[in-house]
Design a protein around this motif. Structure first.
Motif, PDB file in Angstrom:
ATOM      1  N   THR A  19       0.840  -1.202   0.000  1.00  0.00           N
ATOM      2  CA  THR A  19       0.000   0.000   0.000  1.00  0.00           C
ATOM      3  C   THR A  19       0.872   1.248   0.000  1.00  0.00           C
ATOM      4  OG1 THR A  19      -1.675  -1.187   1.276  1.00  0.00           O
ATOM      5  CG2 THR A  19      -1.833   1.219   1.230  1.00  0.00           C
ATOM      6  N   PRO A  20       0.677   2.158  -0.941  1.00  0.00           N
ATOM      7  CA  PRO A  20       1.457   3.402  -0.944  1.00  0.00           C
ATOM      8  C   PRO A  20       1.059   4.299   0.211  1.00  0.00           C
ATOM      9  CG  PRO A  20      -0.213   3.480  -2.663  1.00  0.00           C
ATOM     10  CD  PRO A  20      -0.258   2.094  -2.087  1.00  0.00           C
ATOM     11  N   CYS A  21       1.998   5.118   0.680  1.00  0.00           N
ATOM     12  CA  CYS A  21       1.733   6.034   1.787  1.00  0.00           C
ATOM     13  C   CYS A  21       0.855   7.200   1.321  1.00  0.00           C
ATOM     14  CB  CYS A  21       3.043   6.551   2.369  1.00  0.00           C
ATOM     15  SG  CYS A  21       3.977   7.598   1.237  1.00  0.00           S
ATOM     16  N   ALA A  22       0.458   8.035   2.258  1.00  0.00           N
ATOM     17  CA  ALA A  22      -0.490   9.122   1.976  1.00  0.00           C
ATOM     18  C   ALA A  22       0.057  10.108   0.948  1.00  0.00           C
ATOM     19  CB  ALA A  22      -0.835   9.850   3.274  1.00  0.00           C
ATOM     20  N   VAL A  23       1.331  10.472   1.049  1.00  0.00           N
ATOM     21  CA  VAL A  23       1.913  11.420   0.089  1.00  0.00           C
ATOM     22  C   VAL A  23       2.008  10.790  -1.291  1.00  0.00           C
ATOM     23  CG1 VAL A  23       4.024  12.671  -0.517  1.00  0.00           C
ATOM     24  CG2 VAL A  23       3.124  12.806   1.806  1.00  0.00           C
ATOM     25  N   HIS A  24       2.362   9.524  -1.351  1.00  0.00           N
ATOM     26  CA  HIS A  24       2.415   8.821  -2.637  1.00  0.00           C
ATOM     27  C   HIS A  24       1.050   8.870  -3.323  1.00  0.00           C
ATOM     28  CE1 HIS A  24       4.176   5.079  -4.850  1.00  0.00           C
ATOM     29  NE2 HIS A  24       3.365   5.763  -5.647  1.00  0.00           N
ATOM     30  N   ARG A  25      -0.005   8.583  -2.573  1.00  0.00           N
ATOM     31  CA  ARG A  25      -1.351   8.602  -3.158  1.00  0.00           C
ATOM     32  C   ARG A  25      -1.733  10.001  -3.632  1.00  0.00           C
ATOM     33  NH1 ARG A  25      -2.277   5.550   1.561  1.00  0.00           N
ATOM     34  NH2 ARG A  25      -3.503   7.240   2.486  1.00  0.00           N
ATOM     35  N   ALA A  26      -1.399  11.016  -2.838  1.00  0.00           N
ATOM     36  CA  ALA A  26      -1.723  12.397  -3.232  1.00  0.00           C
ATOM     37  C   ALA A  26      -0.949  12.801  -4.478  1.00  0.00           C
ATOM     38  CB  ALA A  26      -1.417  13.346  -2.074  1.00  0.00           C
ATOM     39  N   ALA A  27       0.316  12.391  -4.568  1.00  0.00           N
ATOM     40  CA  ALA A  27       1.124  12.739  -5.739  1.00  0.00           C
ATOM     41  C   ALA A  27       0.556  12.113  -7.007  1.00  0.00           C
ATOM     42  CB  ALA A  27       2.566  12.286  -5.522  1.00  0.00           C
ATOM     43  N   LEU A  28       0.135  10.859  -6.914  1.00  0.00           N
ATOM     44  CA  LEU A  28      -0.472  10.213  -8.079  1.00  0.00           C
ATOM     45  C   LEU A  28      -1.751  10.938  -8.491  1.00  0.00           C
ATOM     46  CD1 LEU A  28       0.021   6.429  -7.191  1.00  0.00           C
ATOM     47  CD2 LEU A  28       1.377   7.845  -8.757  1.00  0.00           C
ATOM     48  N   GLU A  29      -2.538  11.345  -7.511  1.00  0.00           N
ATOM     49  CA  GLU A  29      -3.773  12.075  -7.802  1.00  0.00           C
ATOM     50  C   GLU A  29      -3.489  13.392  -8.531  1.00  0.00           C
ATOM     51  OE1 GLU A  29      -6.973  14.619  -5.214  1.00  0.00           O
ATOM     52  OE2 GLU A  29      -6.237  12.745  -4.326  1.00  0.00           O
TER      53      GLU A  29
END
Length: 303
Positions: free
Chosen positions: A44-54
């Motif tokens: 599972t990617p971390c919170a910043v990783h998910r935000a960056a992809l978004e």
């Protein structure tokens, strides 16, 4: 301004979004690698990783940075004006700290030099501090020792816990880093007096020691929830305490003794009234509902 953003948990997400929204060019987002999570242990990617992809931003997940010359070269090739660091989780070597034109700026969740280190929010709550804040710091090789650019303060309310303070500081950090990049304020050294350290927390730090005062235990519960969580042992089970309130009662019973059906627990000074509890593998419950399915009889002594 051309930036790298380096962060991992939820705390760093408002700053990433603010920098992107302000029109800064984010050449790369560095985060911790995805970790196994949940019952299926799915990566599972971390919170910043998910935000960056978004946000459509490129993400890098190096496992380590020290002595990784290829990673140093890739960082240098980005041609950065600055790097913004917020709870990244890896130590930046000198080779990377020197690379951006304006260096590396850290969003630190305390009023430096108080609470340098890994757990500044929890440390401020554990100590009973009346306020905390965010410091924008020019990074150097020492642990949170660099000169300060900007700082902002946040009061800690008498019933505040880590989630409320965390969210307030995350928002403040986002606004302060925008100011620091826009205004380029002069750096000032940290004072030599007043230095304290916030160590990295471990699960065992959440065990409640009933010999402490009810006020101290209340601070521990508010500081360490949701992670690592606070708990006691009874009947071979570990029971999590999610919420409680101290009561300055004159108590003569041994620390850890269940005093009544409230339930109030005798402490080294005063009593702690348990409000929300959770058994392993079960949902959180109000204490009154919890006690309908789990006995904490008066006179029992909790571990």
């Amino acid at each position: 301004m051309r930036l790298a953003f380096m962060g991992s948990p939820d705390f760093a997400v408002p700053a990433l979004r603010a920098l992107h929204g302000a029109g800064h060019e984010i050449a790369a987002v560095y985060t911790q690698p995805p970790r196994p999570s949940g019952r299926g242990h799915k990566e599972t990617p971390c919170a910043v990783h998910r935000a960056a992809l978004e946000l459509g931003l490129p993400v890098r997940n190096p496992v380590r940075l020290r002595r990784d010359e290829a990673e140093h070269a890739a960082f240098a090739a980005l041609g950065l004006d600055a790097a913004v660091v917020a709870a990244y989780g890896l130590i930046l070597p000198a080779a990377m700290l020197r690379t951006p034109r304006r260096g590396c700026l850290n969003i630190h969740a305390s009023l430096l030099p108080r609470w340098r280190g890994a757990g500044p929010i929890q440390a401020a709550l554990l100590a009973g501090d009346a306020e905390t804040g965010v410091t924008i710091m020019q990074m150097e090789e020492g642990l949170d020792t660099g000169p300060m650019l900007l700082a902002g303060r946040v009061p800690i309310g008498p019933r505040d816990g880590t989630p409320a303070v965390h969210d307030a500081l995350a928002g403040l950090g986002a606004s302060l880093i925008l100011r620091a990049l826009a205004e380029n304020p002069p750096a000032r050294p940290q004072p030599e007096e007043g230095v304290t350290y916030a160590p990295k927390l471990a699960k065992e730090d959440g065990r409640l020691d009933w010999r402490e005062s009810a006020a101290v235990l209340d601070r521990r519960i508010r500081a360490l929830n949701p992670w690592p969580g606070t708990f006691f042992s009874h009947g071979g089970e570990t029971i999590r305490v999610l919420e409680a309130t101290p009561e300055p009662l004159p108590v003569t019973a041994a620390p850890g003794t269940v005093l009544d059906e409230a339930p109030r627990i005798a402490c080294g000074d005063g009593a702690l009234r348990l409000l929300r509890l959770q058994r392993a593998g079960r949902g959180a419950m109000e204490a009154t509902a919890f006690l309908r399915g789990y006995a904490l009889p008066s006179g029992a002594v909790l571990g």
